[in-house]
Scaffold this motif. Sequence first.
Motif, mmCIF file in Angstrom:
data_model
loop_
_atom_site.group_PDB
_atom_site.id
_atom_site.type_symbol
_atom_site.label_atom_id
_atom_site.label_comp_id
_atom_site.label_asym_id
_atom_site.label_seq_id
_atom_site.Cartn_x
_atom_site.Cartn_y
_atom_site.Cartn_z
ATOM 1 N N PHE A 26 15.915 -8.306 0.604
ATOM 2 C CA PHE A 26 14.781 -8.698 -0.237
ATOM 3 C C PHE A 26 14.505 -7.623 -1.267
ATOM 4 N N LYS A 27 14.481 -8.015 -2.529
ATOM 5 C CA LYS A 27 14.163 -7.113 -3.628
ATOM 6 C C LYS A 27 12.732 -7.411 -4.081
ATOM 7 N N PRO A 28 11.777 -6.514 -3.777
ATOM 8 C CA PRO A 28 10.369 -6.785 -4.103
ATOM 9 C C PRO A 28 10.157 -6.978 -5.599
ATOM 10 N N GLY A 29 9.256 -7.894 -5.943
ATOM 11 C CA GLY A 29 8.900 -8.135 -7.331
ATOM 12 C C GLY A 29 7.772 -7.222 -7.779
ATOM 13 N N PRO A 30 7.304 -7.382 -9.005
ATOM 14 C CA PRO A 30 6.277 -6.484 -9.553
ATOM 15 C C PRO A 30 4.909 -6.613 -8.880
ATOM 16 N N ILE A 31 4.708 -7.650 -8.045
ATOM 17 C CA ILE A 31 3.434 -7.781 -7.334
ATOM 18 C C ILE A 31 3.263 -6.665 -6.312
ATOM 19 N N PHE A 32 4.367 -6.007 -5.918
ATOM 20 C CA PHE A 32 4.306 -4.952 -4.897
ATOM 21 C C PHE A 32 3.936 -3.609 -5.528
ATOM 22 N N ALA A 33 2.725 -3.544 -6.044
ATOM 23 C CA ALA A 33 2.165 -2.304 -6.585
ATOM 24 C C ALA A 33 0.695 -2.269 -6.219
ATOM 25 N N GLN A 34 0.093 -1.097 -6.303
ATOM 26 C CA GLN A 34 -1.315 -0.983 -5.922
ATOM 27 C C GLN A 34 -2.252 -1.516 -7.003
ATOM 28 N N VAL A 35 -1.876 -1.325 -8.249
ATOM 29 C CA VAL A 35 -2.619 -1.902 -9.373
ATOM 30 C C VAL A 35 -1.643 -2.750 -10.171
ATOM 31 N N VAL A 36 -1.949 -4.041 -10.290
ATOM 32 C CA VAL A 36 -1.066 -4.978 -10.991
ATOM 33 C C VAL A 36 -1.835 -5.578 -12.159
ATOM 34 N N VAL A 69 2.483 -11.200 1.007
ATOM 35 C CA VAL A 69 3.397 -12.132 0.352
ATOM 36 C C VAL A 69 4.285 -12.736 1.429
ATOM 37 N N THR A 70 4.370 -14.057 1.464
ATOM 38 C CA THR A 70 5.244 -14.737 2.418
ATOM 39 C C THR A 70 6.429 -15.317 1.659
ATOM 40 N N THR A 71 7.615 -14.922 2.055
ATOM 41 C CA THR A 71 8.823 -15.413 1.414
ATOM 42 C C THR A 71 9.910 -15.584 2.457
ATOM 43 N N GLU A 72 10.581 -16.708 2.415
ATOM 44 C CA GLU A 72 11.662 -17.019 3.343
ATOM 45 C C GLU A 72 11.232 -16.854 4.797
ATOM 46 N N GLY A 73 10.002 -17.274 5.092
ATOM 47 C CA GLY A 73 9.487 -17.243 6.452
ATOM 48 C C GLY A 73 8.988 -15.894 6.926
ATOM 49 N N LYS A 74 9.003 -14.886 6.070
ATOM 50 C CA LYS A 74 8.536 -13.552 6.456
ATOM 51 C C LYS A 74 7.301 -13.185 5.641
ATOM 52 N N THR A 75 6.336 -12.593 6.329
ATOM 53 C CA THR A 75 5.118 -12.144 5.665
ATOM 54 C C THR A 75 5.182 -10.632 5.487
ATOM 55 N N ILE A 76 5.019 -10.183 4.253
ATOM 56 C CA ILE A 76 5.133 -8.766 3.907
ATOM 57 C C ILE A 76 3.806 -8.299 3.344
ATOM 58 N N ALA A 77 3.299 -7.192 3.879
ATOM 59 C CA ALA A 77 2.009 -6.658 3.430
ATOM 60 C C ALA A 77 2.181 -5.945 2.094
ATOM 61 N N LEU A 78 1.203 -6.113 1.232
ATOM 62 C CA LEU A 78 1.173 -5.394 -0.033
ATOM 63 C C LEU A 78 0.575 -4.001 0.192
ATOM 64 N N PRO A 79 0.838 -3.068 -0.710
ATOM 65 C CA PRO A 79 0.274 -1.721 -0.531
ATOM 66 C C PRO A 79 -1.238 -1.736 -0.679
ATOM 67 N N THR A 80 -1.875 -0.725 -0.120
ATOM 68 C CA THR A 80 -3.327 -0.573 -0.260
ATOM 69 C C THR A 80 -3.622 0.735 -0.987
ATOM 70 N N PRO A 81 -4.668 0.772 -1.788
ATOM 71 C CA PRO A 81 -5.476 -0.374 -2.201
ATOM 72 C C PRO A 81 -4.662 -1.325 -3.080
ATOM 73 N N PHE A 82 -5.078 -2.591 -3.121
ATOM 74 C CA PHE A 82 -4.391 -3.560 -3.972
ATOM 75 C C PHE A 82 -5.408 -4.204 -4.899
#
Length: 312
Positions: A94-104, A129-142
């Motif tokens: 999985f290659k994370p997209g730009p949503i995986f940042a603390q300030v977007v 973020v849930t993708t392909e059946g997996k839920t991945i936490a975003l960084p904090t703070p978000f």
Amino acid sequence: MHERISRLRENIRRVYLGDSRSVDHLIRCVLARGHLLIEDVPGVGKTVLATALARSIDCSFSRIQLTPDMLPSDVLGVSVYDRNPATGAGAFTFKPGPIFAQVVLADEINRTPPRTQAALLEAMGEGTVTTEGKTIALPTPFLLIATQNPAEFEGTYPLPENQLDRFLMRIALGYPDPADERRILDLRPSGVRLHELQPVLSATELIELQSLVDGVKLAPALADYIVAIAGASRRSGALALGLSPRGGLALAQVARATALMDGRDYVIPPDITDNLGVVVPHRVIARGAVGAASAAVEDALAEILRQVPAPA
């Protein structure tokens, strides 16, 4: 605590020379762990304000320039098959997209289709973020700051009500007054000044401030006041849809953040009423013509404040 907030405000004001109330609204939103929607015409400083905040906090930052051809995977990320040339074996990574940042910064969010807009819902509501059946936490703070052009502009896709409700606040910047506009011409702050802006707050310090907001006291009488405002909005003949319980929670949390910014550990009625215009209007729907919706909502809220007395 107050000194940290002042540093943040002054740093942003170095490059954003418009209405100072917009800066205060932005900081309240951040302290309340909310997401911000900035709606206005092009060229009034929406992107400058959002970028100045991101550069003022020592956090990871990404900017998404949303376009009509953008797909959800362009925002969330995608799995790519990695093959080992030596063994021939491979696996999907999985290659994370730009949503995986603390300030977007989601620039021009209403220029992208509803399918891509909807990709942001889980991230904004759950911090995952849930993708392909997996839920991945975003960084904090978000924090997500979205900008959008007015709905009547060509090439826009209006945000649906459930998406609007994910934004703690919606603000409009307006045009600067003549003196500030002259300073913009002289200083050109979006150029050199913005790129030279240095962080004045760490991610850890921001999380500490957000925790302090949670501890600000909301007296029972003020909680009843918020409930009464929400109830009056649902009974209002001018509104087809009133304020939801989630909207009441948002108003209470922003009131706490306002109190903290003013150096208090307790909420007073103006902390609620002063934020009504940026927390409530995008969560309610006026009866009648779409073009008159904004003015109708403002009139309805003014009437509700007249009908519902604030606690002494």
